[in-house]
Design an enzyme around this catalytic site. Structure first.
Site, mmCIF file in Angstrom:
data_model
loop_
_atom_site.group_PDB
_atom_site.id
_atom_site.type_symbol
_atom_site.label_atom_id
_atom_site.label_comp_id
_atom_site.label_asym_id
_atom_site.label_seq_id
_atom_site.Cartn_x
_atom_site.Cartn_y
_atom_site.Cartn_z
ATOM 1 C CB SER A 132 -0.788 0.079 1.282
ATOM 2 O OG SER A 132 -1.582 1.350 1.447
ATOM 3 C CE1 TYR A 178 -4.453 -1.724 4.666
ATOM 4 C CE2 TYR A 178 -3.402 0.241 4.286
ATOM 5 C CZ TYR A 178 -3.992 -0.794 3.705
ATOM 6 O OH TYR A 178 -4.025 -1.115 2.491
#
Length: 272
Positions: A142, A155
């Site tokens: 990401s 995350y």
């Protein structure tokens, strides 16, 4: 890997979003497709879309957190389609919570899917990819695997881990002389359902967070898929998807740890 014609491509999280778009693009390029996800109906729909383009596509129900199931899946793919050439470990989830708000249950949930899912997929298929003589592994991290962001600690942890694991694997493949390219994929905000399937800590409104994500997301899954395949063809170590990912990639390189001051100032009202 310069072309995908008749190559066996394995994609996790293929029921929607980037996974589906990538499957359709690979079908257009002549690949044979092993598509998986937790929701077999959604994955079967993706497979049908690929078959409309004349591709051979198989849909599988798969829980990437189940190590034994992923290894069994690798053997099933070999039997059904032949040894894998390309593996895209795409399955992932999102969680918005400060470290104070974060529960152990949510932390284990995101680590099991995002990190262990990539580990399982890589380890299970790596022998096939090496033996193929023309292989590639792409692990989806990401833009938050490039720089940290408040309320995204869990995350961040998974996506930074994917990046480190993938970078090490790339170096190992080159040292060993194996015909395997390896890429770490870093999407920014892509118009997918990930935010609507996310979890939120504390008293945060998950639907409001998802709606805000949709408002900010500018990159389509189709554009993301095109960028990923271009990056694989060029054997890029780092594939950046979207202007936001490219900006986030620049911040630590331009400002070092000082990038945190910039992000903190931008996010202060969002986290409070």
């Amino acid at each position: 890997m310069k072309n995908f014609q008749d190559k066996v491509a394995v994609i996790t999280g293929a029921g929607a979003g980037i996974g589906r778009a990538l499957a359709i693009e690979l079908a257009h390029n002549g690949a044979r497709l092993a598509l998986s996800g937790r929701n077999l109906a959604n994955v079967s729909e993706t497979a049908a879309l690929c078959e409309q383009q004349g591709a051979k596509a198989r849909a599988y129900r798969l829980d990437v957190t189940d190590r034994d199931a992923v290894y069994a899946h690798a053997e099933e793919v070999r039997s059904d389609l032949g040894p894998a050439n390309l593996v895209v470990n795409n399955a992932g989830v999102s969680l918005t919570a400060t470290v104070e708000e974060l529960t152990w249950e949510d932390f284990e949930w995101i680590v099991n899917i995002n990190f262990w899912g990539v580990m399982h997929g890589t380890k299970a298929f790596l022998p096939q990819v090496i033996a193929s003589g023309d292989g590639h592994i792409a692990n989806v991290s990401s833009m938050f695997g490039l720089a940290a962001c408040p309320s995204q600690g869990a995350y961040n942890a998974t996506k930074f881990a994917i990046r480190g694991f993938t970078d090490a694997l790339r170096q190992e493949m080159k040292i060993a002389g194996h015909p395997v390219g390896v890429s770490s994929v870093h999407p920014g905000m892509v118009k997918t359902e990930i935010a609507w399937k996310a979890r939120a800590g504390g008293d945060r409104d998950r639907d409001a967070l998802a709606a805000n994500f949709d408002r900010l997301a500018k990159t389509t899954p189709e554009s993301a898929a095109t960028t990923i395949l271009k990056g694989i063809r060029k054997d890029k170590a780092k594939i950046l998807i979207g202007t936001d990912a490219r900006v986030i990639d620049l911040l630590p390189r331009l400002f070092g740890s000082g990038y945190q001051k910039i992000i903190t100032a931008q996010m202060k009202n969002e986290v409070a």
